[in-house]
Write a protein that holds these residues in place. Structure first.
Motif, mmCIF file in Angstrom:
data_model
loop_
_atom_site.group_PDB
_atom_site.id
_atom_site.type_symbol
_atom_site.label_atom_id
_atom_site.label_comp_id
_atom_site.label_asym_id
_atom_site.label_seq_id
_atom_site.Cartn_x
_atom_site.Cartn_y
_atom_site.Cartn_z
ATOM 1 N N ASN A 64 0.861 -1.170 0.000
ATOM 2 C CA ASN A 64 0.000 0.000 0.000
ATOM 3 C C ASN A 64 0.906 1.232 0.000
ATOM 4 O O ASN A 64 1.663 1.451 0.941
ATOM 5 N N LEU A 65 0.824 2.028 -1.079
ATOM 6 C CA LEU A 65 1.671 3.219 -1.201
ATOM 7 C C LEU A 65 1.526 4.172 -0.020
ATOM 8 O O LEU A 65 2.456 4.887 0.327
ATOM 9 N N ARG A 66 0.362 4.174 0.609
ATOM 10 C CA ARG A 66 0.120 5.102 1.721
ATOM 11 C C ARG A 66 0.833 4.707 3.004
ATOM 12 O O ARG A 66 0.916 5.486 3.935
ATOM 13 N N HIS A 67 1.342 3.470 3.057
ATOM 14 C CA HIS A 67 1.965 2.982 4.287
ATOM 15 C C HIS A 67 3.475 2.872 4.214
ATOM 16 O O HIS A 67 4.096 2.406 5.172
ATOM 17 N N VAL A 68 4.076 3.275 3.089
ATOM 18 C CA VAL A 68 5.516 3.073 2.951
ATOM 19 C C VAL A 68 6.166 4.269 2.252
ATOM 20 O O VAL A 68 5.648 4.788 1.277
ATOM 21 N N ASP A 69 7.282 4.718 2.828
ATOM 22 C CA ASP A 69 8.115 5.739 2.203
ATOM 23 C C ASP A 69 9.135 5.022 1.320
ATOM 24 O O ASP A 69 9.460 3.853 1.564
ATOM 25 N N PRO A 70 9.696 5.708 0.328
ATOM 26 C CA PRO A 70 10.594 5.006 -0.599
ATOM 27 C C PRO A 70 11.831 4.413 0.068
ATOM 28 O O PRO A 70 12.288 3.339 -0.330
ATOM 29 N N TRP A 71 12.360 5.046 1.102
ATOM 30 C CA TRP A 71 13.555 4.522 1.762
ATOM 31 C C TRP A 71 13.243 3.312 2.637
ATOM 32 O O TRP A 71 14.156 2.655 3.134
ATOM 33 N N ASP A 72 11.957 2.986 2.812
ATOM 34 C CA ASP A 72 11.555 1.817 3.590
ATOM 35 C C ASP A 72 11.222 0.602 2.725
ATOM 36 O O ASP A 72 10.727 -0.405 3.232
ATOM 37 N N LEU A 73 11.477 0.666 1.425
ATOM 38 C CA LEU A 73 11.116 -0.427 0.525
ATOM 39 C C LEU A 73 12.007 -1.654 0.672
ATOM 40 O O LEU A 73 11.579 -2.766 0.375
ATOM 41 N N ASP A 74 13.239 -1.466 1.137
ATOM 42 C CA ASP A 74 14.165 -2.580 1.284
ATOM 43 C C ASP A 74 13.573 -3.628 2.222
ATOM 44 O O ASP A 74 13.191 -3.315 3.346
ATOM 45 N N GLY A 75 13.467 -4.843 1.749
ATOM 46 C CA GLY A 75 12.898 -5.923 2.543
ATOM 47 C C GLY A 75 11.389 -6.058 2.400
ATOM 48 O O GLY A 75 10.812 -7.051 2.824
ATOM 49 N N LEU A 119 10.336 -6.214 -3.997
ATOM 50 C CA LEU A 119 11.325 -7.026 -4.697
ATOM 51 C C LEU A 119 12.447 -6.119 -5.171
ATOM 52 O O LEU A 119 12.198 -5.137 -5.868
ATOM 53 N N GLN A 120 13.666 -6.438 -4.784
ATOM 54 C CA GLN A 120 14.805 -5.620 -5.187
ATOM 55 C C GLN A 120 15.513 -6.263 -6.357
ATOM 56 O O GLN A 120 15.805 -7.450 -6.352
ATOM 57 N N GLY A 121 15.765 -5.465 -7.375
ATOM 58 C CA GLY A 121 16.550 -5.868 -8.530
ATOM 59 C C GLY A 121 17.621 -4.818 -8.740
ATOM 60 O O GLY A 121 17.336 -3.736 -9.237
ATOM 61 N N GLY A 122 18.839 -5.087 -8.285
ATOM 62 C CA GLY A 122 19.888 -4.070 -8.341
ATOM 63 C C GLY A 122 19.556 -2.946 -7.385
ATOM 64 O O GLY A 122 19.272 -3.166 -6.222
ATOM 65 N N ASN A 123 19.529 -1.715 -7.913
ATOM 66 C CA ASN A 123 19.202 -0.559 -7.072
ATOM 67 C C ASN A 123 17.770 -0.088 -7.310
ATOM 68 O O ASN A 123 17.452 1.072 -7.111
ATOM 69 N N GLN A 124 16.906 -1.014 -7.739
ATOM 70 C CA GLN A 124 15.506 -0.692 -7.995
ATOM 71 C C GLN A 124 14.613 -1.639 -7.206
ATOM 72 O O GLN A 124 14.974 -2.786 -6.962
ATOM 73 N N ASN A 146 15.612 12.716 -4.414
ATOM 74 C CA ASN A 146 16.087 12.027 -5.617
ATOM 75 C C ASN A 146 15.329 10.724 -5.864
ATOM 76 O O ASN A 146 15.700 9.966 -6.751
ATOM 77 N N TRP A 147 14.293 10.447 -5.076
ATOM 78 C CA TRP A 147 13.526 9.214 -5.258
ATOM 79 C C TRP A 147 12.579 9.372 -6.439
ATOM 80 O O TRP A 147 11.826 10.342 -6.524
ATOM 81 N N VAL A 148 12.627 8.397 -7.342
ATOM 82 C CA VAL A 148 11.817 8.407 -8.554
ATOM 83 C C VAL A 148 10.983 7.130 -8.585
ATOM 84 O O VAL A 148 11.469 6.051 -8.231
ATOM 85 N N MET A 149 9.723 7.260 -8.994
ATOM 86 C CA MET A 149 8.862 6.096 -9.166
ATOM 87 C C MET A 149 8.318 6.099 -10.587
ATOM 88 O O MET A 149 7.796 7.106 -11.061
ATOM 89 N N LEU A 150 8.473 4.970 -11.256
ATOM 90 C CA LEU A 150 7.835 4.752 -12.544
ATOM 91 C C LEU A 150 6.630 3.882 -12.265
ATOM 92 O O LEU A 150 6.755 2.766 -11.759
ATOM 93 N N ARG A 182 8.122 0.768 -10.186
ATOM 94 C CA ARG A 182 9.584 0.602 -10.191
ATOM 95 C C ARG A 182 10.130 1.857 -9.499
ATOM 96 O O ARG A 182 9.942 2.965 -9.985
ATOM 97 N N VAL A 183 10.775 1.703 -8.345
ATOM 98 C CA VAL A 183 11.256 2.841 -7.565
ATOM 99 C C VAL A 183 12.772 2.754 -7.452
ATOM 100 O O VAL A 183 13.330 1.672 -7.246
ATOM 101 N N TYR A 184 13.424 3.895 -7.589
ATOM 102 C CA TYR A 184 14.865 3.954 -7.420
ATOM 103 C C TYR A 184 15.261 5.343 -6.944
ATOM 104 O O TYR A 184 14.505 6.303 -7.086
#
Length: 192
Positions: free
Chosen positions: A40-51, A54-59, A113-117, A153-155
């Motif tokens: 849910n996008l409303r419950h997570v900031d971009p820096w909290d996505l780790d874990g 799904l991480q693929g490289g730095n995305q 600098n956080w970008v979401m596609l 896709r967030v990076y």
């Protein structure tokens, strides 16, 4: 990563994200391997996505419900530019929206600098599958496709590879501002 052999990396194209992951999710079809989580996008900031994503490289990749206001606990996603079409077999099957994360309440905030596609399906893709090998009918009923699902896709764009739409030398990331503020610690008098 979901039972894949060592050495495999998750680095899908825009077309693959829409055709092989988003379309099956929206059509309630199985996706093999089922490796992209729903958040849910409303419950997570971009820096909290780790874990969590799904991480693929730095995305980071995740599914989410399509929402109008993309607000998180500490900020909001602001769309920039125009939506780009995603094609498969010379047909437009989806759209890609680019967003930048701002810390603080909309419409203000500090640009990061956080970008979401954000990828979503088109209404025209609801009647036929864009993967080519699936029938649009299942057991005599037309397949139901929900346009409520998106795939993201967030990076974090680095300073040396900032995309042109973020290349504003006057703006600092939130972490840069925090580190710069630490230089002022010698001016602060601490109690004994």
């Amino acid at each position: 990563m979901g039972g894949l052999p060592p050495g495999f990396r998750f680095f899908p194209s825009d077309e693959e994200l829409v055709v092989h992951f988003l379309y099956p999710k929206a059509s309630l079809l199985p996706c093999h391997p089922d490796i992209i989580p729903s958040l849910n996008l409303r419950h997570v900031d971009p820096w909290d996505l780790d874990g969590k994503a799904l991480q693929g490289g730095n995305q980071w990749y995740f599914f989410s419900q399509r929402i109008q206001n993309r607000v998180s606990p500490n900020g909001h996603w602001m769309p920039i530019g125009i939506d780009e079409p995603i094609t498969s077999s010379n047909k437009v099957v989806g759209m890609k929206k680019t967003l930048v994360f701002y810390i603080g309440e909309a419409p203000c905030g500090v640009k990061t600098n956080w970008v979401m596609l954000e990828y979503h399906l088109l209404d025209s893709s609801t009647n036929s599958s864009s993967s080519g090998n699936r029938s649009s009918k299942k057991r005599g009923h037309q397949r139901i496709v929900s346009d409520n699902w998106i795939i993201c896709r967030v990076y974090e764009a680095s300073c040396d590879s900032v995309p042109s739409f973020l290349n504003d030398e006057t703006e600092l990331s939130c972490l840069d501002e925090v580190f710069l503020s630490l230089d002022d610690l010698d001016e602060i008098s601490l109690p004994n």
